[in-house]
Motif scaffolding. Structure first.
Motif, PDB file in Angstrom:
ATOM      1  N   GLU A   1       2.670   0.891   9.585  1.00  0.00           N
ATOM      2  CA  GLU A   1       2.074   1.443   8.370  1.00  0.00           C
ATOM      3  C   GLU A   1       0.543   1.446   8.464  1.00  0.00           C
ATOM      4  N   GLN A   2      -0.011   0.455   9.117  1.00  0.00           N
ATOM      5  CA  GLN A   2      -1.459   0.371   9.270  1.00  0.00           C
ATOM      6  C   GLN A   2      -1.997   1.472  10.182  1.00  0.00           C
ATOM      7  N   SER A   3      -1.158   1.945  11.098  1.00  0.00           N
ATOM      8  CA  SER A   3      -1.616   2.978  12.027  1.00  0.00           C
ATOM      9  C   SER A   3      -1.633   4.376  11.399  1.00  0.00           C
ATOM     10  N   ASN A   4      -1.051   4.524  10.225  1.00  0.00           N
ATOM     11  CA  ASN A   4      -1.063   5.822   9.536  1.00  0.00           C
ATOM     12  C   ASN A   4      -2.462   6.130   9.018  1.00  0.00           C
ATOM     13  N   ASP A   5      -2.703   7.427   8.753  1.00  0.00           N
ATOM     14  CA  ASP A   5      -3.996   7.838   8.206  1.00  0.00           C
ATOM     15  C   ASP A   5      -4.217   7.245   6.814  1.00  0.00           C
ATOM     16  N   LYS A   6      -3.172   7.287   5.991  1.00  0.00           N
ATOM     17  CA  LYS A   6      -3.242   6.713   4.638  1.00  0.00           C
ATOM     18  C   LYS A   6      -2.105   5.706   4.477  1.00  0.00           C
ATOM     19  N   PRO A   7      -2.331   4.450   4.839  1.00  0.00           N
ATOM     20  CA  PRO A   7      -1.255   3.459   4.734  1.00  0.00           C
ATOM     21  C   PRO A   7      -0.904   3.169   3.278  1.00  0.00           C
ATOM     22  N   ASN A   8       0.381   2.958   3.044  1.00  0.00           N
ATOM     23  CA  ASN A   8       0.862   2.626   1.705  1.00  0.00           C
ATOM     24  C   ASN A   8       0.573   1.152   1.439  1.00  0.00           C
ATOM     25  N   LEU A   9      -0.197   0.879   0.416  1.00  0.00           N
ATOM     26  CA  LEU A   9      -0.618  -0.477   0.098  1.00  0.00           C
ATOM     27  C   LEU A   9       0.566  -1.368  -0.272  1.00  0.00           C
ATOM     28  N   TYR A  10       1.545  -0.804  -0.967  1.00  0.00           N
ATOM     29  CA  TYR A  10       2.703  -1.592  -1.396  1.00  0.00           C
ATOM     30  C   TYR A  10       3.551  -2.039  -0.206  1.00  0.00           C
ATOM     31  N   ILE A  11       3.764  -1.157   0.739  1.00  0.00           N
ATOM     32  CA  ILE A  11       4.548  -1.506   1.924  1.00  0.00           C
ATOM     33  C   ILE A  11       3.817  -2.569   2.743  1.00  0.00           C
ATOM     34  N   MET A  12       2.509  -2.417   2.878  1.00  0.00           N
ATOM     35  CA  MET A  12       1.715  -3.409   3.615  1.00  0.00           C
ATOM     36  C   MET A  12       1.772  -4.773   2.924  1.00  0.00           C
ATOM     37  N   SER A  13       1.673  -4.775   1.601  1.00  0.00           N
ATOM     38  CA  SER A  13       1.711  -6.034   0.847  1.00  0.00           C
ATOM     39  C   SER A  13       3.056  -6.719   0.969  1.00  0.00           C
ATOM     40  N   ILE A  14       4.117  -5.957   0.884  1.00  0.00           N
ATOM     41  CA  ILE A  14       5.463  -6.530   1.004  1.00  0.00           C
ATOM     42  C   ILE A  14       5.676  -7.098   2.401  1.00  0.00           C
ATOM     43  N   ALA A  15       5.198  -6.404   3.425  1.00  0.00           N
ATOM     44  CA  ALA A  15       5.331  -6.896   4.797  1.00  0.00           C
ATOM     45  C   ALA A  15       4.569  -8.205   4.984  1.00  0.00           C
ATOM     46  N   ILE A  16       3.373  -8.302   4.405  1.00  0.00           N
ATOM     47  CA  ILE A  16       2.586  -9.531   4.516  1.00  0.00           C
ATOM     48  C   ILE A  16       3.272 -10.678   3.781  1.00  0.00           C
ATOM     49  N   VAL A  17       3.808 -10.410   2.600  1.00  0.00           N
ATOM     50  CA  VAL A  17       4.496 -11.453   1.822  1.00  0.00           C
ATOM     51  C   VAL A  17       5.720 -11.958   2.574  1.00  0.00           C
TER      52      VAL A  17
END
Length: 63
Positions: free
Chosen positions: A19-35
């Motif tokens: 998700e981080q490698s995308n041009d516009k990463p989705n903040l919710y998906i990144m947050s859930i992955a970190i949690v």
């Protein structure tokens, strides 16, 4: 539980990195992955004994 937790953590890391490698990463998906990753690390490290606890017990016995 450990057998389920480790693959789930690896999947969360992979999804977060993808998700981080995308041009516009989705903040919710990144947050859930970190949690999920942090929760897994907390559960796995809770079983590791602390060195500080052993030294406190030794000091209590010396006094």
């Amino acid at each position: 539980m450990k057998k389920l937790l480790l693959p789930l953590m690896i999947l969360a890391i992979a999804v977060g990195l993808y998700e981080q490698s995308n041009d516009k990463p989705n903040l919710y998906i990144m947050s859930i992955a970190i949690v999920i990753f942090m929760y897994g690390m907390m559960k796995l490290s809770a079983k590791t004994p602390s060195k500080h606890t052993e030294t406190e017990e030794e000091q209590d016995n010396d006094n």
